[in-house]
Design a protein around this motif. Structure first.
Motif, mmCIF file in Angstrom:
data_model
loop_
_atom_site.group_PDB
_atom_site.id
_atom_site.type_symbol
_atom_site.label_atom_id
_atom_site.label_comp_id
_atom_site.label_asym_id
_atom_site.label_seq_id
_atom_site.Cartn_x
_atom_site.Cartn_y
_atom_site.Cartn_z
ATOM 1 N N THR A 176 -15.243 -16.370 -1.304
ATOM 2 C CA THR A 176 -14.711 -16.084 0.455
ATOM 3 C C THR A 176 -13.452 -15.923 0.502
ATOM 4 O O THR A 176 -12.919 -14.810 0.915
ATOM 5 C CB THR A 176 -14.807 -18.136 0.975
ATOM 6 N N ALA A 177 -12.814 -16.071 -0.693
ATOM 7 C CA ALA A 177 -11.168 -15.756 -1.299
ATOM 8 C C ALA A 177 -10.575 -14.301 -0.927
ATOM 9 O O ALA A 177 -10.216 -13.761 -0.590
ATOM 10 C CB ALA A 177 -10.444 -17.228 -1.479
ATOM 11 N N ILE A 178 -11.730 -13.345 -2.334
ATOM 12 C CA ILE A 178 -11.589 -12.607 -2.658
ATOM 13 C C ILE A 178 -11.975 -11.357 -1.369
ATOM 14 O O ILE A 178 -10.848 -10.941 -1.299
ATOM 15 C CB ILE A 178 -12.899 -11.959 -3.644
ATOM 16 N N LEU A 179 -13.191 -12.030 -0.654
ATOM 17 C CA LEU A 179 -13.330 -10.985 0.788
ATOM 18 C C LEU A 179 -12.054 -11.244 1.541
ATOM 19 O O LEU A 179 -12.111 -10.454 2.528
ATOM 20 C CB LEU A 179 -14.665 -12.138 0.997
ATOM 21 N N LEU A 180 -11.694 -12.487 1.396
ATOM 22 C CA LEU A 180 -10.663 -12.246 2.616
ATOM 23 C C LEU A 180 -9.143 -12.030 2.728
ATOM 24 O O LEU A 180 -8.762 -11.100 3.366
ATOM 25 C CB LEU A 180 -9.968 -14.286 2.973
ATOM 26 N N ALA A 181 -9.519 -12.119 1.618
ATOM 27 C CA ALA A 181 -7.881 -10.968 0.370
ATOM 28 C C ALA A 181 -7.949 -9.709 1.020
ATOM 29 O O ALA A 181 -7.099 -8.557 1.467
ATOM 30 C CB ALA A 181 -8.236 -10.743 -0.717
ATOM 31 N N SER A 182 -9.105 -9.200 0.898
ATOM 32 C CA SER A 182 -9.346 -8.289 1.228
ATOM 33 C C SER A 182 -9.245 -6.669 2.708
ATOM 34 O O SER A 182 -8.934 -5.909 2.852
ATOM 35 C CB SER A 182 -10.900 -7.849 0.691
ATOM 36 N N PHE A 183 -9.130 -7.942 3.313
ATOM 37 C CA PHE A 183 -9.352 -7.682 4.243
ATOM 38 C C PHE A 183 -7.611 -8.168 5.277
ATOM 39 O O PHE A 183 -7.755 -7.749 6.123
ATOM 40 C CB PHE A 183 -10.199 -8.051 5.386
ATOM 41 N N LEU A 184 -7.168 -9.123 4.717
ATOM 42 C CA LEU A 184 -5.823 -9.513 5.263
ATOM 43 C C LEU A 184 -4.347 -8.532 4.144
ATOM 44 O O LEU A 184 -3.815 -8.028 5.282
ATOM 45 C CB LEU A 184 -5.622 -10.942 4.192
ATOM 46 N N PHE A 185 -4.972 -7.691 3.784
ATOM 47 C CA PHE A 185 -3.938 -6.198 3.036
ATOM 48 C C PHE A 185 -4.856 -5.093 3.539
ATOM 49 O O PHE A 185 -5.532 -4.882 3.610
ATOM 50 C CB PHE A 185 -3.587 -6.470 1.593
ATOM 51 N N SER A 186 -3.933 -4.234 4.263
ATOM 52 C CA SER A 186 -4.232 -3.239 4.148
ATOM 53 C C SER A 186 -3.266 -1.264 3.843
ATOM 54 O O SER A 186 -1.900 -1.846 4.717
ATOM 55 C CB SER A 186 -4.368 -2.488 5.603
ATOM 56 N N GLN A 187 -3.162 -0.948 2.650
ATOM 57 C CA GLN A 187 -2.679 0.137 2.884
ATOM 58 C C GLN A 187 -2.607 1.695 3.451
ATOM 59 O O GLN A 187 -3.555 2.250 3.438
ATOM 60 C CB GLN A 187 -2.088 0.770 1.198
ATOM 61 N N GLU A 188 -1.986 1.902 4.153
ATOM 62 C CA GLU A 188 -2.013 3.391 5.146
ATOM 63 C C GLU A 188 -1.043 4.221 4.731
ATOM 64 O O GLU A 188 0.124 3.800 4.553
ATOM 65 C CB GLU A 188 -2.315 2.938 6.350
ATOM 66 N N ALA A 189 -1.558 5.344 5.046
ATOM 67 C CA ALA A 189 -0.496 7.074 4.955
ATOM 68 C C ALA A 189 0.335 6.902 6.381
ATOM 69 O O ALA A 189 0.056 6.017 7.076
ATOM 70 C CB ALA A 189 -1.786 7.922 4.981
ATOM 71 N N LEU A 190 1.713 7.402 5.778
ATOM 72 C CA LEU A 190 2.653 7.845 7.035
ATOM 73 C C LEU A 190 2.054 8.272 8.450
ATOM 74 O O LEU A 190 1.078 8.905 8.599
ATOM 75 C CB LEU A 190 3.512 8.122 6.517
ATOM 76 N N LYS A 191 1.833 7.467 9.541
ATOM 77 C CA LYS A 191 1.555 8.317 10.639
ATOM 78 C C LYS A 191 -0.009 7.948 11.118
ATOM 79 O O LYS A 191 -0.374 8.964 12.259
ATOM 80 C CB LYS A 191 2.003 9.510 10.674
ATOM 81 N N SER A 192 -1.038 7.304 10.382
ATOM 82 C CA SER A 192 -1.608 7.893 10.774
ATOM 83 C C SER A 192 -2.687 6.702 11.641
ATOM 84 O O SER A 192 -1.904 6.306 12.208
ATOM 85 C CB SER A 192 -2.947 7.169 9.323
ATOM 86 N N THR A 193 -3.997 6.765 12.167
ATOM 87 C CA THR A 193 -4.215 5.999 13.141
ATOM 88 C C THR A 193 -4.076 4.840 13.164
ATOM 89 O O THR A 193 -3.933 3.509 13.584
ATOM 90 C CB THR A 193 -5.767 6.628 12.941
ATOM 91 N N GLU A 194 -4.392 4.024 10.858
ATOM 92 C CA GLU A 194 -4.334 2.789 11.321
ATOM 93 C C GLU A 194 -3.294 2.445 11.255
ATOM 94 O O GLU A 194 -1.836 0.972 11.507
ATOM 95 C CB GLU A 194 -5.147 2.776 9.773
ATOM 96 N N GLU A 195 -1.979 3.102 10.513
ATOM 97 C CA GLU A 195 -1.006 3.542 10.371
ATOM 98 C C GLU A 195 0.417 2.659 11.832
ATOM 99 O O GLU A 195 0.865 1.669 12.202
ATOM 100 C CB GLU A 195 0.284 4.251 9.340
ATOM 101 N N GLU A 196 -0.308 2.940 12.650
ATOM 102 C CA GLU A 196 -0.010 3.093 13.859
ATOM 103 C C GLU A 196 0.207 2.766 14.451
ATOM 104 O O GLU A 196 0.947 1.285 15.581
ATOM 105 C CB GLU A 196 -0.148 4.530 14.613
#
Length: 585
Positions: free
Chosen positions: A9-29
């Motif tokens: 559960t901790a591993i899966l939760l950590a996967s969703f807590l963090f996100s690395q995104e490219a500059l000006k991408s839809t996700e980063e915006e």
């Protein structure tokens, strides 16, 4: 068995807590929008690349309830609580996941081994396919090595990132195509009709030759090692410097990437020794990179490359919540090993006169500030830049100065109140984005000599460019820009409506009046240049829609009315159509 379940559960939760995104991408915006409301934590202060852009959700405390929604308590009568993910509009969509492939049993037995994560993590980027079509003239910015010329343009980006024991390996190149159809250029000064038309030194391409072409760029590719917040890297990730949303002064992803080596501190909490008093966050980076000419610039074969030595430093004081300020400083020199000395200099009194020795330099700096107010969803920011240093700064501190101001405001849209009969309506979120950039030359140059602007220089004749494009502001680079947008977020996507007015080349017009006499209204300066500024009036929209949980489609349309004397005092109409697909694993 219970320990195994909790670990998974901790591993899966950590996967969703963090996100690395490219500059000006839809996700980063989107994450930046959430940060205005205190839902996610901004990972950086003033220096941002894909590797640094790791967004973290701020978990909130919630009551533990039974099947009927009643709070549960312990034996002493205290309410039971746990940490939960905050609600947000796109929580049912896959925004890209960093997966933990393997997790070590412990995080190290000493100070050194506790300085990095004992795990193996993988994130896949894309693939992302972007397309655009311009009917009359080139149009587009903050698109990396892609040249959005007249006609059809396309880019394909994808890759992966692997992290283990402090090492980070990212491979994310870009392949692009430009039809590059012919249009009325303003005329080059380097023996061709493709380079700069200003009549002053700068490697700023107006059109990349007379044929369609393919291009390969390493994009966000990088090898990095990090221990705690201390980090060292080599690669081609473009840094976004400062807090500007559209036109940062000294660092963006507007141009092709360049190879660089960097070292510094990521966002780091600082505590005073002995008293353990938290005084705020700091961030700092120094780097050395190599910039390259385009094929349409007339340069000495000995100096087709330039060295850029730079630093960025930021501080967010704990006693002023939400406030950040910082400094960015850039030196450009000829590509010579001895010029690496500039990495250790904050400023220099040298004016970079063109001596021909290869030791000349061009220096630029900017100071910036940003203030966020998450409780009301508001942010205001500004940036002030200076080019070089000279005797004028005593009499005119705004000599060569440029500035930016901007603001964002979250606006909830209560559909349930606007339309009471819509029983199943979902309330929406939106944001207003405003940015004003003034990059025009200071008017004391009318009493001195021709000066193209912040990104050009006499000694370093290519200017602050890489492969023919400005490394800072993509629009209004030698004039001004005003942007106003309203973006609405809904469960399956977002739509932004915007107006953008910008004058990219005002300084080229102002320079025509330097060292000239006052003309009558029928004189040559007046008749050829008065009111002949190149001006873009743009109305447009862009929509992103999640076709499925992981597949996102985008569609955009912009109408640009372009006015310039070269078009016989008539406007040129350009229609820009964009479309894209992106799959998040």
């Amino acid at each position: 068995m219970k320990k195994i379940v909790l670990s998974l559960t901790a591993i899966l939760l950590a996967s969703f807590l963090f996100s690395q995104e490219a500059l000006k991408s839809t996700e980063e915006e989107y994450y930046d929008f959430l940060s205005l409301q205190g839902i996610v934590e901004r990972p950086t202060l003033g220096y941002r690349t894909l590797s640094d852009s790791e967004w973290k959700f701020i978990e909130k405390e919630a009551d533990v309830v039974d099947e009927d929604g009643n709070p549960l308590t312990d034996e002493a009568g205290n309410k039971l609580t746990n940490l939960v993910m905050p609600d947000h509009p796109w929580q049912k969509n896959n925004l890209g996941t960093k997966r933990t492939l393997w997790q070590g049993k412990n995080q190290g037995k000493n100070c050194f081994t506790r300085g990095f994560d004992h795990s193996l993590k993988l994130k896949i980027y894309g693939p992302e396919w972007y397309n655009s079509f311009n009917t009359a003239a080139p149009y587009g910015q903050n698109d990396g090595a892609l040249w959005q010329g007249k006609g059809y343009n396309s880019s394909l980006t994808g890759g992966a990132r692997l992290e283990t024991y402090g090492f980070e390996v990212t491979l994310k190149p870009q392949v692009s195509f430009s039809q590059n159809l012919s249009f009325d250029t303003l005329g080059g000064v380097y023996g061709n009709n493709y380079g700069a038309f200003f009549g002053q030194p700068i490697d700023l391409v107006e059109r990349y030759g007379d044929k369609a072409f393919w291009n390969f760029d390493w994009g966000d590719t990088e090898i990095r090692y990090s221990w705690r917040t201390l980090t060292f890297g080599f690669g081609t990730q473009s840094p976004w410097l400062g807090t500007s949303w559209l036109n940062p002064m000294l660092g963006s992803n507007n141009a092709a990437t360049y190879p660089k080596i960097d070292a510094g501190l990521r966002k780091t909490k600082v505590y005073l020794p002995f008293c353990d008093w938290y005084i705020g966050d700091i961030e700092g980076r120094i780097w050395v990179g190599r910039l390259t000419n385009s094929d349409y610039f007339d340069a000495s074969p000995d100096y087709k490359n330039r060295m850029v030595t730079a630093m960025s430093a930021s501080y967010s004081p704990s006693f002023i919540p939400g406030f950040t300020f910082g400094l960015n400083r850039i030196f450009m020199t000829k590509w010579k090993a001895e010029n690496i000395k500039y990495i250790a200099r904050l400023f220099t009194s040298s004016r970079g006169n063109a001596t021909g020795t290869g030791n000349d330099e061009d220096q630029k700096f900017s100071i910036f500030a940003d203030w966020q107010f998450p409780k009301i969803g508001f942010e205001v920011y500004g940036e002030f830049g200076r080019d070089d240093f000279s005797s004028n700064e005593d009499t005119n501190p705004f000599h060569t100065a440029i500035y930016t101001i901007g603001a964002k405001q979250v606006l909830p849209i209560k559909l349930t109140k606007l339309f009471p009969k819509w029983k199943n309506a979902v309330d929406l979120s939106s944001e207003i984005i405003f940015e004003w950039n003034n990059f025009e030359m200071s008017q004391d140059f009318q009493l001195q000599w021709q000066y193209l602007g912040y990104y050009a220089h006499g000694s370093i004749s290519q200017g602050y460019t890489n492969k023919g494009q400005v490394l800072g502001a993509g629009s209004g680079a030698f004039g001004n820009s005003q942007f106003l947008g309203w973006r609405i977020y809904y469960p399956k996507g977002s739509t932004i409506l915007y107006f953008h007015r910008f004058c990219p080349n005002n300084n080229s017009v102002y320079s025509k009046a330097v060292n000239t006499s006052a003309d009558t209204p029928d004189g040559p300066v007046y008749s050829q240049w008065y009111a002949n500024f190149e001006t873009y009036f743009v109305l447009g929209f862009t929509t992103n829609y999640f076709i499925s949980e992981s597949l996102n489609a985008s569609l955009g349309l912009a109408y640009a009315n372009i006015k310039h004397y070269h078009y016989e005092k008539e406007s040129k109409k350009n229609i820009n159509i964009t479309a894209g697909l992106k799959y998040n694993f």
